[in-house]
Design a protein around this motif. Structure first.
Motif, PDB file in Angstrom:
ATOM      1  N   ILE B  81     -93.025 -94.313  54.502  1.00 19.97           N
ATOM      2  CA  ILE B  81     -92.104 -93.314  55.007  1.00 19.97           C
ATOM      3  C   ILE B  81     -91.432 -93.967  56.213  1.00 19.97           C
ATOM      4  N   GLY B  82     -90.117 -93.883  56.253  1.00 18.40           N
ATOM      5  CA  GLY B  82     -89.406 -94.566  57.325  1.00 18.40           C
ATOM      6  C   GLY B  82     -88.059 -93.920  57.593  1.00 18.40           C
ATOM      7  N   GLN B  83     -87.301 -94.608  58.413  1.00 19.22           N
ATOM      8  CA  GLN B  83     -85.984 -94.079  58.764  1.00 19.22           C
ATOM      9  C   GLN B  83     -84.888 -95.069  58.399  1.00 19.22           C
ATOM     10  N   VAL B  84     -83.777 -94.529  57.980  1.00 16.84           N
ATOM     11  CA  VAL B  84     -82.599 -95.344  57.721  1.00 16.84           C
ATOM     12  C   VAL B  84     -82.026 -95.755  59.076  1.00 16.84           C
ATOM     13  N   ILE B  85     -81.841 -97.076  59.267  1.00 20.98           N
ATOM     14  CA  ILE B  85     -81.265 -97.492  60.556  1.00 20.98           C
ATOM     15  C   ILE B  85     -79.906 -98.164  60.402  1.00 20.98           C
ATOM     16  N   SER B  86     -79.516 -98.420  59.162  1.00 15.38           N
ATOM     17  CA  SER B  86     -78.169 -98.950  58.933  1.00 15.38           C
ATOM     18  C   SER B  86     -77.768 -98.595  57.504  1.00 15.38           C
ATOM     19  N   VAL B  87     -76.479 -98.246  57.324  1.00 14.39           N
ATOM     20  CA  VAL B  87     -76.052 -97.750  56.004  1.00 14.39           C
ATOM     21  C   VAL B  87     -74.843 -98.547  55.524  1.00 14.39           C
ATOM     22  N   GLY B  88     -74.943 -99.114  54.335  1.00 21.01           N
ATOM     23  CA  GLY B  88     -73.818 -99.833  53.729  1.00 21.01           C
ATOM     24  C   GLY B  88     -72.672 -98.872  53.415  1.00 21.01           C
ATOM     25  N   LYS B  89     -71.457 -99.427  53.343  1.00 21.10           N
ATOM     26  CA  LYS B  89     -70.233 -98.627  53.186  1.00 21.10           C
ATOM     27  C   LYS B  89     -70.323 -97.629  52.008  1.00 21.10           C
ATOM     28  N   ASP B  90     -70.806 -98.131  50.857  1.00 20.19           N
ATOM     29  CA  ASP B  90     -70.818 -97.281  49.655  1.00 20.19           C
ATOM     30  C   ASP B  90     -71.969 -96.276  49.651  1.00 20.19           C
ATOM     31  N   MET B  91     -72.825 -96.342  50.621  1.00 15.67           N
ATOM     32  CA  MET B  91     -73.996 -95.452  50.644  1.00 15.67           C
ATOM     33  C   MET B  91     -73.811 -94.311  51.650  1.00 15.67           C
ATOM     34  N   LYS B  92     -72.695 -94.346  52.360  1.00 11.29           N
ATOM     35  CA  LYS B  92     -72.516 -93.389  53.454  1.00 11.29           C
ATOM     36  C   LYS B  92     -72.389 -91.930  52.977  1.00 11.29           C
ATOM     37  N   ASN B  93     -72.013 -91.755  51.723  1.00 14.31           N
ATOM     38  CA  ASN B  93     -71.971 -90.383  51.186  1.00 14.31           C
ATOM     39  C   ASN B  93     -73.381 -89.835  50.917  1.00 14.31           C
ATOM     40  N   GLN B  94     -74.361 -90.734  50.864  1.00 12.96           N
ATOM     41  CA  GLN B  94     -75.740 -90.287  50.581  1.00 12.96           C
ATOM     42  C   GLN B  94     -76.674 -90.339  51.798  1.00 12.96           C
ATOM     43  N   PHE B  95     -76.439 -91.305  52.666  1.00 15.34           N
ATOM     44  CA  PHE B  95     -77.393 -91.527  53.753  1.00 15.34           C
ATOM     45  C   PHE B  95     -76.707 -91.611  55.109  1.00 15.34           C
ATOM     46  N   SER B  96     -77.439 -91.181  56.149  1.00 12.53           N
ATOM     47  CA  SER B  96     -76.970 -91.369  57.523  1.00 12.53           C
ATOM     48  C   SER B  96     -78.075 -92.041  58.319  1.00 12.53           C
ATOM     49  N   VAL B  97     -77.660 -92.716  59.400  1.00 12.02           N
ATOM     50  CA  VAL B  97     -78.645 -93.316  60.297  1.00 12.02           C
ATOM     51  C   VAL B  97     -79.545 -92.196  60.837  1.00 12.02           C
ATOM     52  N   GLY B  98     -80.864 -92.450  60.797  1.00 16.26           N
ATOM     53  CA  GLY B  98     -81.798 -91.442  61.284  1.00 16.26           C
ATOM     54  C   GLY B  98     -82.430 -90.607  60.171  1.00 16.26           C
ATOM     55  N   ASP B  99     -81.892 -90.719  58.968  1.00 18.65           N
ATOM     56  CA  ASP B  99     -82.506 -89.987  57.845  1.00 18.65           C
ATOM     57  C   ASP B  99     -83.940 -90.465  57.613  1.00 18.65           C
ATOM     58  N   TRP B 100     -84.831 -89.521  57.370  1.00 17.75           N
ATOM     59  CA  TRP B 100     -86.182 -89.874  56.946  1.00 17.75           C
ATOM     60  C   TRP B 100     -86.159 -90.127  55.442  1.00 17.75           C
ATOM     61  N   VAL B 101     -86.764 -91.219  55.035  1.00 16.65           N
ATOM     62  CA  VAL B 101     -86.785 -91.565  53.604  1.00 16.65           C
ATOM     63  C   VAL B 101     -88.175 -92.024  53.167  1.00 16.65           C
ATOM     64  N   LEU B 102     -88.408 -91.807  51.887  1.00 17.74           N
ATOM     65  CA  LEU B 102     -89.564 -92.349  51.203  1.00 17.74           C
ATOM     66  C   LEU B 102     -89.046 -93.612  50.540  1.00 17.74           C
ATOM     67  N   ALA B 103     -89.658 -94.740  50.803  1.00 16.41           N
ATOM     68  CA  ALA B 103     -89.062 -95.998  50.341  1.00 16.41           C
ATOM     69  C   ALA B 103     -90.076 -96.857  49.595  1.00 16.41           C
ATOM     70  N   TYR B 104     -89.637 -97.430  48.482  1.00 15.79           N
ATOM     71  CA  TYR B 104     -90.463 -98.434  47.808  1.00 15.79           C
ATOM     72  C   TYR B 104     -90.163 -99.775  48.460  1.00 15.79           C
ATOM     73  N   SER B 105     -90.592 -99.878  49.692  1.00 16.64           N
ATOM     74  CA  SER B 105     -90.213-101.015  50.526  1.00 16.64           C
ATOM     75  C   SER B 105     -91.217-102.141  50.438  1.00 16.64           C
ATOM     76  N   GLY B 106     -92.428-101.845  50.032  1.00 17.12           N
ATOM     77  CA  GLY B 106     -93.493-102.834  50.100  1.00 17.12           C
ATOM     78  C   GLY B 106     -94.068-102.893  51.503  1.00 17.12           C
ATOM     79  N   TRP B 107     -95.000-103.815  51.674  1.00 19.82           N
ATOM     80  CA  TRP B 107     -95.698-103.947  52.959  1.00 19.82           C
ATOM     81  C   TRP B 107     -94.858-104.783  53.925  1.00 19.82           C
ATOM     82  N   GLN B 108     -93.848-104.150  54.498  1.00 19.25           N
ATOM     83  CA  GLN B 108     -93.040-104.867  55.484  1.00 19.25           C
ATOM     84  C   GLN B 108     -92.431-103.877  56.476  1.00 19.25           C
TER      85      GLN B 108
END
Lengths: 357, 357
Positions: B81-108
């Motif tokens: 569980i983490g936060q979005v800290i930067s958003v690519g141009k095409d993703m701005k309609n879905q995400f904002s900086v500070g959003d809490w997200v569930l991420a398949y990020s792996g151990w990093q």
């Protein structure tokens, strides 16, 4: 007048294997004497064939089960096909001398039975009395409900049956074919049995589990994994089939003959596959489907007379005395098809012409 | 500009247990560097909490399973569980900086992720971000579907849960109570855990399976046998519960944590009960119920805010480096409740006020 009645008594708890010796073993021979004039609410039945079933070992164990254990000192439990030879006054509306009946008589030549322990057998055209104890009896019904209600093979499915040359297994495999399974594979304990399965019963493949490379053969015979496994054997065979389970496989837990005589039963080590492939393993007892017997028997008789379902009997001669050794041989895998002990030859049957039998 | 990104890499196959040493063991530490400017179709996520799950051991085994194994040399798989800290141009309609997200990020610590690997989390009133990875995440959903779709406890039923103080088990037991089970019994590995189950979660009984007489305790706690068994443990515990199965029992095979690190997995020896009591054992994977997640999450959130369902977290401090030892401790049963590694403290979260967390 009285009749001499040979009986086999359950004498000593197996530890854990059945000892067939009639002097020092699990069973002993007894001769009782019964009056030939039966009480009003009873019939006298003479046994012709006694069914030997893998479940019998379980009946000798005082564990919580689907049926109470047999008590030591009493006649061994068993089902026979026989003829009514005397009818009590109140039973004459239901039975006549010469009727063929399926009887919960136990291991004895004669039995005085009430209405609940005896069931008149209609022998469909093209069928024989012993069918009522095999394809049209408990073993056929067990195969039928296990396959149609638990396994539910779909067109395209791969179905594997263990103990495939046994009474239940051979019917189960044939029903899978009738129900449209793409591929039916049998596991059995000899090359002869395997030949019988593929050449005579139409199994797509059969594997002798005594071959060294049987697991590789199983893999090769199930290229699309196993959708339905009808298990009569348990132990290592269940384990190997679990490792080959397809996604959403149904494992019909009918029996575990490899484990019945084991002091230390062995569970399936490949149990993790149950999770990863979402396997359903379900145990069942044929009695639970009693209200559906008529439909099942109609189907089975139809398939039998149409030749879609083939019967195979394995008859042990030598009278009741041969039953304990027969039971031991059943666990040793001696039989192809339904194992029965000839208690009284059909030539001694009354009424019915021999030709008809 | 670039960001230093701490990662845990899967380095060596466990043999069979996980070795937590970061120098010679199963995992190794790596620091990569990633640009803080993300591609147009990606978001940059900073992890706060990493979920540690019993299934992880299975992901390191190259066996046929519900998911491909993790490849050696790559970042260890895991959900955070983490936060979005930067958003690519095409993703701005879905995400904002500070959003809490569930991420398949792996151990990093940081991950650059596409839309499929990241899921915006709505935190219901009264809930906290980490709920999305626990009661309102995979573990809660696993408990929910295992209990409601496979176990199906009926009023009057006795339900037993193994690994009952673990993340999934504690939710499973509470759901059984909510669904009207007469008696819910938990199996756990310490007196403290047992106290937690009965005193805080309302289990009717709890048994420490490390007690010498735990099997007797299990028998006493299930006078009407076991109708539903929700199993996270397998092995000897599954075996003992099988021996206590009621007629037509449902055994929910959710996990087998006792066997994951075993070179020689052990199957349930009391397998005969499957037949005699007509037991259904069914494995399942939570992903198969994906289309029902919304309903489940609504139920779980409702119960959570109503206080019918209680959360319990077990948070490991010390950053990502503590994760390998945490995983070993998970198999050792250290945790009561959901085990998570604090990758970045909540105090460093952006945007959201600390009070709200």
């Amino acid at each position: 007048m009285t009749i001499a009645n040979k009986q086999i008594i359950y004498a000593n708890t197996p530890s854990p294997a059945i000892d067939p010796s009639l002097s020092t073993g699990t069973f002993k021979l007894n001769t009782s004497s019964i009056p030939d004039h039966v009480p009003d609410n009873r019939v006298l039945v003479r046994s012709h064939y006694l069914s030997l079933d893998p479940a019998m070992r379980q009946w000798l164990t005082a564990k919580r089960s689907y049926i109470a254990p047999v008590e030591r000192g009493s006649v061994m439990r068993g089902q026979t096909i026989g003829q009514v030879i005397s009818v009590g006054k109140d039973m004459k509306n239901q039975f006549s001398v010469g009727d063929w009946v399926l009887a919960y008589s136990g291991w004895q030549e004669y039995a005085v039975l009430g209405a609940k322990a005896v069931q008149k057998v209609e022998i469909p055209p093209g069928c024989i009395p012993t069918d009522a104890m095999a394809v049209l009896g408990m073993t056929g019904l067990t195969a039928y409900f296990g396959m149609t209600e638990v396994g539910k093979p779909q067109p395209g499915n791969t179905v594997v049956v263990s103990g495939a040359a046994g009474a239940t297994g051979m019917v189960a495999g044939q029903i899978a074919k009738i129900k449209g399974a793409k591929r039916v594979v049998g596991l059995a304990g000899s090359a002869d049995k395997c030949n019988f399965l593929t050449k005579e019963l139409g199994f797509d493949a059969a594997i002798n589990y005594k071959d060294k490379d049987w697991k590789k053969q199983l893999k090769d015979a199930t290229p699309e994994y196993i959708d339905v496994f009808f298990d009569n054997v348990g132990g290592e065979i269940l384990d190997a089939c679990l490792a080959r389970a397809a996604r959403d496989a149904r494992f019909v837990i009918c029996g575990a003959i490899s484990q019945y005589n084991s002091a230390k039963p062995q569970g399936p080590a490949s149990f993790m596959t149950v999770i990863s492939q979402r396997v359903t393993m379900k145990g069942f007892i044929v009695f639970d489907y009693e209200n559906k017997y008529p439909v099942a028997l109609r189907d089975l008789a139809t398939w039998l007379t149409q030749g879609k379902l083939k019967r195979k009997e394995y008859i042990i001669k030598g009278g009741l005395e041969a039953a304990p050794q027969g039971l031991v041989d059943l666990y040793g895998g001696a039989n192809t098809g339904k194992m029965m002990v000839e208690v009284t030859p059909l030539t001694e049957a009354i009424g019915t012409s021999k030709a008809k039998l």
